[in-house]
Design a protein around this motif. Structure first.
Motif, PDB file in Angstrom:
ATOM      1  N   LEU A  81      25.798  32.806 -17.882  1.00 31.17           N
ATOM      2  CA  LEU A  81      25.863  31.380 -17.552  1.00 31.17           C
ATOM      3  C   LEU A  81      26.618  31.199 -16.240  1.00 31.17           C
ATOM      4  CD1 LEU A  81      26.775  30.030 -21.114  1.00 31.17           C
ATOM      5  CD2 LEU A  81      24.538  29.919 -19.995  1.00 31.17           C
ATOM      6  N   THR A  82      26.224  30.178 -15.468  1.00 35.62           N
ATOM      7  CA  THR A  82      26.834  29.955 -14.156  1.00 35.62           C
ATOM      8  C   THR A  82      27.033  28.459 -13.927  1.00 35.62           C
ATOM      9  OG1 THR A  82      25.718  31.927 -13.326  1.00 35.62           O
ATOM     10  CG2 THR A  82      26.534  30.377 -11.664  1.00 35.62           C
ATOM     11  N   GLN A  83      28.182  28.118 -13.315  1.00 30.83           N
ATOM     12  CA  GLN A  83      28.441  26.715 -12.974  1.00 30.83           C
ATOM     13  C   GLN A  83      28.025  26.433 -11.535  1.00 30.83           C
ATOM     14  OE1 GLN A  83      32.714  26.440 -14.106  1.00 30.83           O
ATOM     15  NE2 GLN A  83      32.097  24.760 -15.442  1.00 30.83           N
ATOM     16  N   PHE A  84      27.449  25.260 -11.314  1.00 24.63           N
ATOM     17  CA  PHE A  84      27.085  24.803  -9.971  1.00 24.63           C
ATOM     18  C   PHE A  84      27.679  23.416  -9.708  1.00 24.63           C
ATOM     19  CE2 PHE A  84      23.704  27.791 -10.940  1.00 24.63           C
ATOM     20  CZ  PHE A  84      23.464  28.420  -9.728  1.00 24.63           C
ATOM     21  N   ILE A  85      28.032  23.199  -8.433  1.00 25.89           N
ATOM     22  CA  ILE A  85      28.410  21.848  -8.014  1.00 25.89           C
ATOM     23  C   ILE A  85      27.161  21.224  -7.408  1.00 25.89           C
ATOM     24  CG2 ILE A  85      29.934  20.455  -6.555  1.00 25.89           C
ATOM     25  CD1 ILE A  85      31.772  22.972  -6.376  1.00 25.89           C
ATOM     26  N   ILE A  86      26.597  20.239  -8.075  1.00 25.66           N
ATOM     27  CA  ILE A  86      25.306  19.715  -7.639  1.00 25.66           C
ATOM     28  C   ILE A  86      25.428  18.248  -7.206  1.00 25.66           C
ATOM     29  CG2 ILE A  86      22.906  19.284  -8.337  1.00 25.66           C
ATOM     30  CD1 ILE A  86      23.202  21.567 -10.345  1.00 25.66           C
ATOM     31  N   ASP A  87      24.895  17.975  -6.026  1.00 26.73           N
ATOM     32  CA  ASP A  87      24.853  16.620  -5.484  1.00 26.73           C
ATOM     33  C   ASP A  87      23.868  15.795  -6.320  1.00 26.73           C
ATOM     34  OD1 ASP A  87      24.527  14.299  -4.017  1.00 26.73           O
ATOM     35  OD2 ASP A  87      24.601  15.349  -2.082  1.00 26.73           O
ATOM     36  N   LEU A  88      24.362  14.678  -6.863  1.00 25.76           N
ATOM     37  CA  LEU A  88      23.501  13.872  -7.734  1.00 25.76           C
ATOM     38  C   LEU A  88      22.404  13.148  -6.956  1.00 25.76           C
ATOM     39  CD1 LEU A  88      26.237  12.659 -10.197  1.00 25.76           C
ATOM     40  CD2 LEU A  88      24.147  13.845 -10.876  1.00 25.76           C
ATOM     41  N   ALA A  89      22.505  13.190  -5.606  1.00 22.84           N
ATOM     42  CA  ALA A  89      21.449  12.598  -4.785  1.00 22.84           C
ATOM     43  C   ALA A  89      20.380  13.621  -4.390  1.00 22.84           C
ATOM     44  CB  ALA A  89      22.061  11.978  -3.528  1.00 22.84           C
ATOM     45  N   SER A  90      20.459  14.843  -4.946  1.00 23.27           N
ATOM     46  CA  SER A  90      19.499  15.895  -4.585  1.00 23.27           C
ATOM     47  C   SER A  90      18.070  15.485  -4.941  1.00 23.27           C
ATOM     48  CB  SER A  90      19.808  17.185  -5.361  1.00 23.27           C
ATOM     49  OG  SER A  90      21.118  17.605  -5.133  1.00 23.27           O
ATOM     50  N   PRO A  91      17.100  15.856  -4.054  1.00 17.34           N
ATOM     51  CA  PRO A  91      15.691  15.599  -4.391  1.00 17.34           C
ATOM     52  C   PRO A  91      15.322  16.328  -5.691  1.00 17.34           C
ATOM     53  CG  PRO A  91      15.932  16.277  -2.096  1.00 17.34           C
ATOM     54  CD  PRO A  91      17.269  16.465  -2.731  1.00 17.34           C
TER      55      PRO A  91
ATOM     56  N   ILE B  88      29.173  18.894 -12.126  1.00 20.99           N
ATOM     57  CA  ILE B  88      29.385  20.343 -12.275  1.00 20.99           C
ATOM     58  C   ILE B  88      28.579  20.757 -13.499  1.00 20.99           C
ATOM     59  CG2 ILE B  88      31.041  22.178 -12.777  1.00 20.99           C
ATOM     60  CD1 ILE B  88      33.095  20.719 -11.124  1.00 20.99           C
ATOM     61  N   ALA B  89      27.494  21.471 -13.222  1.00 22.66           N
ATOM     62  CA  ALA B  89      26.544  21.770 -14.294  1.00 22.66           C
ATOM     63  C   ALA B  89      26.649  23.225 -14.716  1.00 22.66           C
ATOM     64  CB  ALA B  89      25.123  21.468 -13.823  1.00 22.66           C
ATOM     65  N   LEU B  90      26.644  23.420 -16.015  1.00 24.82           N
ATOM     66  CA  LEU B  90      26.616  24.781 -16.569  1.00 24.82           C
ATOM     67  C   LEU B  90      25.151  25.139 -16.829  1.00 24.82           C
ATOM     68  CD1 LEU B  90      28.367  27.148 -17.609  1.00 24.82           C
ATOM     69  CD2 LEU B  90      28.328  26.061 -19.869  1.00 24.82           C
TER      70      LEU B  90
ATOM     71  N   VAL C 144      15.349  21.381  -8.753  1.00 22.85           N
ATOM     72  CA  VAL C 144      16.332  20.895  -7.790  1.00 22.85           C
ATOM     73  C   VAL C 144      16.899  22.082  -7.000  1.00 22.85           C
ATOM     74  CG1 VAL C 144      18.588  19.779  -7.529  1.00 22.85           C
ATOM     75  CG2 VAL C 144      16.925  18.877  -9.182  1.00 22.85           C
ATOM     76  N   TYR C 145      16.800  22.007  -5.702  1.00 19.66           N
ATOM     77  CA  TYR C 145      17.309  23.086  -4.856  1.00 19.66           C
ATOM     78  C   TYR C 145      18.816  22.927  -4.684  1.00 19.66           C
ATOM     79  CZ  TYR C 145      18.299  26.077  -0.882  1.00 19.66           C
ATOM     80  OH  TYR C 145      18.849  27.033  -0.081  1.00 19.66           O
ATOM     81  N   VAL C 146      19.550  24.013  -4.961  1.00 15.79           N
ATOM     82  CA  VAL C 146      21.007  23.997  -4.797  1.00 15.79           C
ATOM     83  C   VAL C 146      21.382  25.150  -3.871  1.00 15.79           C
ATOM     84  CG1 VAL C 146      23.234  24.130  -5.980  1.00 15.79           C
ATOM     85  CG2 VAL C 146      21.280  23.092  -7.142  1.00 15.79           C
ATOM     86  N   PRO C 147      22.061  24.845  -2.754  1.00 15.84           N
ATOM     87  CA  PRO C 147      22.422  25.922  -1.828  1.00 15.84           C
ATOM     88  C   PRO C 147      23.322  26.964  -2.493  1.00 15.84           C
ATOM     89  CG  PRO C 147      22.956  23.743  -0.917  1.00 15.84           C
ATOM     90  CD  PRO C 147      22.524  23.528  -2.311  1.00 15.84           C
ATOM     91  N   ALA C 148      23.243  28.181  -1.996  1.00  9.41           N
ATOM     92  CA  ALA C 148      24.012  29.283  -2.591  1.00  9.41           C
ATOM     93  C   ALA C 148      25.504  29.005  -2.575  1.00  9.41           C
ATOM     94  CB  ALA C 148      23.712  30.584  -1.840  1.00  9.41           C
ATOM     95  N   ASP C 149      25.967  28.258  -1.556  1.00 11.51           N
ATOM     96  CA  ASP C 149      27.413  28.016  -1.474  1.00 11.51           C
ATOM     97  C   ASP C 149      27.896  26.936  -2.445  1.00 11.51           C
ATOM     98  OD1 ASP C 149      26.438  25.735  -0.317  1.00 11.51           O
ATOM     99  OD2 ASP C 149      27.169  26.177   1.716  1.00 11.51           O
ATOM    100  N   ARG C 150      26.993  26.501  -3.337  1.00 16.84           N
ATOM    101  CA  ARG C 150      27.420  25.531  -4.353  1.00 16.84           C
ATOM    102  C   ARG C 150      27.521  26.171  -5.744  1.00 16.84           C
ATOM    103  NH1 ARG C 150      29.676  24.014  -1.015  1.00 16.84           N
ATOM    104  NH2 ARG C 150      29.442  22.150   0.272  1.00 16.84           N
ATOM    105  N   VAL C 151      27.433  27.504  -5.765  1.00 20.83           N
ATOM    106  CA  VAL C 151      27.789  28.211  -7.006  1.00 20.83           C
ATOM    107  C   VAL C 151      29.300  28.043  -7.159  1.00 20.83           C
ATOM    108  CG1 VAL C 151      28.041  30.481  -8.105  1.00 20.83           C
ATOM    109  CG2 VAL C 151      25.944  29.910  -6.857  1.00 20.83           C
ATOM    110  N   LEU C 152      29.736  27.631  -8.345  1.00 20.16           N
ATOM    111  CA  LEU C 152      31.178  27.495  -8.578  1.00 20.16           C
ATOM    112  C   LEU C 152      31.670  28.752  -9.300  1.00 20.16           C
ATOM    113  CD1 LEU C 152      33.826  25.873  -8.538  1.00 20.16           C
ATOM    114  CD2 LEU C 152      33.098  24.769 -10.661  1.00 20.16           C
TER     115      LEU C 152
END
Lengths: 357, 391
Positions: free
Chosen positions: B190-200, B172-174, B224-232
């Motif tokens: 500032l925004t939190q994201f849930i990011i897959d650690l296996a992301s390209p 969970i990255a700020l 690193v691309y993070v889908p919109a639905d992973r904004v926390l």
């Protein structure tokens, strides 16, 4: 069965009101000429507070240990120089339990089971708090061949050699003039070992000091926050400097640690649980006194070491109480011995087991 | 002044204590595993799953998401016993302690359904993505950026001191989503994201730790691309959410038990009752002092948990406890080293010797991780108000 663990609100409010009105900075200062405050004592005695926690049927005021703890906490917070702990928690309680009469005034307790003979007279082997103000001075002693007795001495049976603790409270030496066959006594145990009866008494005494010290530390913490917010240097309150905030946080931590330790020890004791909480509380409280008073004084600067500012009325008591009813070292080693007896597999249980409500 | 109310445990809570102890005695008998120091113990996903099966992960999370609707006190009781045991909690610790609760609090319905059941089962592991090379105590100055890109976001920057990022599943990255120049206050945007650690584009590299372990990582986000639905939670509300996450991170039993096993093992070694030798005064001093402090910290820390269950937000109280708890953890190490006649040896493979060596080397981190003691004091000092202002 009731599971209450708090004091009666009326007790808490009344003691707070009385001590706010009467245990003033001037009165506490004045008390140092005689070793106590007769004014504060009289006000507390009028409402029966020095006998709270002692069974009404045995001459006490009734009420719970939680009520008594609230009174002792207030005595600590207001630095009140009165022998309520000595009377309600220890001496008067001992008299009542042994079936002896409670006097109208204070009861003082020899903080020792030792006595030595000096020039043919018996000298109790420790300073006795408020002995000169007491109607009775009590101690435990083997009398004759048949066991341990509670000995209750009248003022006319003793000679008092005055002494004072660092806070100017009476801590007297007691020389017993009356011969043993004139003493009022009550046998409290069949064998000649002092350890069991004495154990219960010194735990009560020690717990009283932890409660009072936690109260004094709470006042000291608030006083320190107030002073550092008022005091301005470099154009702003000194409390806004991070270097000073370290002291404020330290003082607050010491106050909350001591209060929690005293509260949990009171619960454990009130519920008839084991006694190691009382030892643990003293270790925590004594440490909080050492660290907390140092930080509070540092945050106050020179003002803190003057007689005109009230910090010393709290800190001198804390330094005195830390050395009474056993020393930190004794309680720490006693707790350490309990730990060794219970063994490694039981160590965490000592930390986490709770007194049963 | 700040007040802590003493806690009585209910019959059910006491029963839970016993259940956890019995479970640990069965699952991890002494001598069958290498106990660790508090929450930096080993990672063992199989053990985490067993805890999940018992219902001891995500305890305070809602039942509908795999949780158990239990209390912060229940979680405290389980956590305390696991730490005491030196159990391998590394896989699930962060997820159970803080990631689960923040997702439950701020996450979308889909996020809750996706992540919470797998956190509660002990499957998923999480990392904390807060610190950066140039932003530690001054966290709001962080510079990892997330920029909108079509349906999603592109994150670039570097996070550091990210424990287990090379092995765990999510972080969970700020991040900063509005540049400081536009956001006014640096705590805005500032925004939190849930990011897959296996992301390209994401690389997690271990930073060798002082004891030569390799759990600490640097995480580089290279577009690193993070889908919109992973904004926390809400875009731009990351600071407030992160502050609330920190409340879960502080004040718990992991902040005063890190060196506990050193004391227990020392007692096992030197306090044996089958010898005639009386324990030395030095040992009694060490044990008396340690137990008194553990005892009062247990009650203070438990009081924080009960307050959370009553709807309190004990940020100041938990800072106060963490600050003194972590200092005490270090004091324990110092006291044990001062008591011993021998120096720690890095090749000592006995349980006590290994714990001692690890504790001697890693103890400086106790008062740094999860917010330095200096920062904690600043937080706690805000709660110390003069009498006039509280009336």
């Amino acid at each position: 069965m009731t599971t209450t663990h708090t004091a009666d609100a009326l007790v808490t409010e009344t003691v707070e009101r009385l001590l706010t009105d009467l245990s003033t900075q001037g009165e506490i200062e004045h008390a140092e000429s005689t070793g106590w405050s007769s004014t504060v004592w009289a006000a507390l005695a009028e409402v029966g507070f020095p006998w709270v926690g002692i069974d009404g049927a045995k001459g006490g005021s009734g009420g719970t240990l939680y009520d008594l703890a609230a009174i002792l906490d207030a005595i600590g917070r207001h630095a009140a120089p009165v022998p309520v702990a000595e009377t309600a928690m220890v001496g008067g309680w001992m008299l009542a339990e042994a079936g002896l009469d409670l006097p109208a005034g204070p009861v003082a307790v020899a903080e020792t089971t030792g006595a030595r003979v000096v020039d043919g007279r018996l000298v109790l082997d420790a300073p006795v708090a408020f002995a000169r103000h007491a109607d009775r001075i009590v101690t435990l002693m083997p009398v004759g061949p048949d066991g341990i007795h509670l000995v209750s001495l009248r003022p006319d049976q003793v000679t008092i050699v005055p002494g004072y603790n660092l806070a100017g409270e009476a801590r007297d030496t007691v020389v017993v003039d009356a011969p043993a066959n004139d003493w009022e006594t009550s046998q409290i145990s069949d064998d000649l070992s002092l350890s069991a009866p004495w154990n219960s008494i010194r735990h009560r005494g020690s717990l009283s000091r932890s409660i009072m010290a936690a109260g004094a530390l709470a006042s000291m913490a608030q006083l320190t926050v107030d002073y550092t917010n008022d005091r301005r240097q470099f154009g702003k309150s000194v409390a806004s400097f991070q270097a000073v905030q370290i002291h404020l946080v330290t003082v607050a931590q010491c106050a909350v640690r001591a209060k929690m330790a005293a509260d949990v020890a009171v619960r454990a004791f009130a519920r008839g649980g084991s006694l190691h909480e009382i030892a643990a509380a003293r270790v925590v409280v004594d440490d909080a006194i050492t660290i907390g008073t140092r930080a509070a004084h540092q945050a106050h600067g020179a003002m803190g070491v003057t007689r005109e500012y009230p910090l010393h009325q709290l800190t001198r008591r804390l330094w005195s109480w830390r050395q009474e009813w056993g020393t930190t070292k004794q309680w720490r080693r006693e707790l350490g011995s309990t730990v060794v007896e219970r063994g490694a597999d039981e160590l965490f249980a000592l930390v986490t087991e709770h007194p049963q409500p | 002044m700040i007040e802590f109310e003493p806690v009585d445990l209910t019959t059910e809570e006491r029963r839970l204590q016993v259940e956890v102890i019995e479970f640990l005695e069965q699952e991890l008998p002494h001598g069958t595993y290498r106990p660790g120091l508090g929450f930096s113990a080993e990672k063992d996903p199989a053990f985490s799953r067993k805890l999940g099966e018992r219902g001891w992960l995500g305890m305070a999370l809602p039942t509908e998401y795999g949780g158990h609707d239990r209390s912060a006190v229940d979680r405290f009781i389980v956590a305390e016993q696991l730490l005491r045991w030196g159990a391998p909690v590394g896989h699930h610790w962060v997820a159970d302690r803080q990631s689960g609760p923040v997702i439950a609090k701020f996450g979308t319905e889909e996020q809750k359904r996706t992540f919470l059941p797998r956190i509660c089962s002990g499957e998923l592991s999480f990392c904390i993505g807060m610190s950066e090379p140039d932003s530690g105590s001054d966290l709001a100055s962080l510079s990892t950026r997330a920029v909108r890109d079509g349906d999603g976001w592109v994150v670039s920057g570097t996070k550091i001191w990210t424990t287990m990022a090379h092995e765990h599943d999510y972080v969970i990255a700020l991040t900063r989503t509005t540049p400081i120049e536009e956001s006014g206050d640096k705590r805005n945007g500032l925004t939190q994201f849930i990011i897959d650690l296996a992301s390209p584009g994401l690389t997690a590299t271990p930073i060798p730790f002082i004891d030569n372990s390799a759990d600490f990582c640097e995480v580089v986000f290279d577009d690193v691309y993070v889908p919109a639905d992973r904004v926390l939670g809400e875009v731009g509300q990351g600071w407030a959410q992160n502050t609330s996450e920190l409340a879960y991170e502080r004040g718990g039993p992991d902040r005063w038990l890190s060196s506990y096993l050193l004391v227990e093992e020392l007692l096992r070694r030197d306090g044996a009752s089958d010898t005639d030798a009386r324990p030395s005064p030095e040992l009694l001093d060490l044990l008396g002092n340690a137990v008194a402090n553990y005892w009062v910290l247990h009650h203070l820390s438990l009081s924080v948990a009960r307050d959370i269950d009553r709807g309190g937000a004990p940020a100041i109280e938990s800072s106060l406890v963490k600050e003194m708890g972590t200092r005490f953890e270090q004091d324990v190490v110092t006291a044990v080293l001062a008591y011993l006649d021998e120096a720690p040896n890095t090749l000592d493979s006995s349980v006590f010797g290994h714990l001692l060596m690890t504790a001697a080397l890693t103890q400086p981190s106790f008062t740094v991780r999860g917010g330095t003691n200096e920062v904690l004091r600043s937080v706690a000092a805000k709660g110390l108000r003069p009498s006039g202002s509280s009336r």
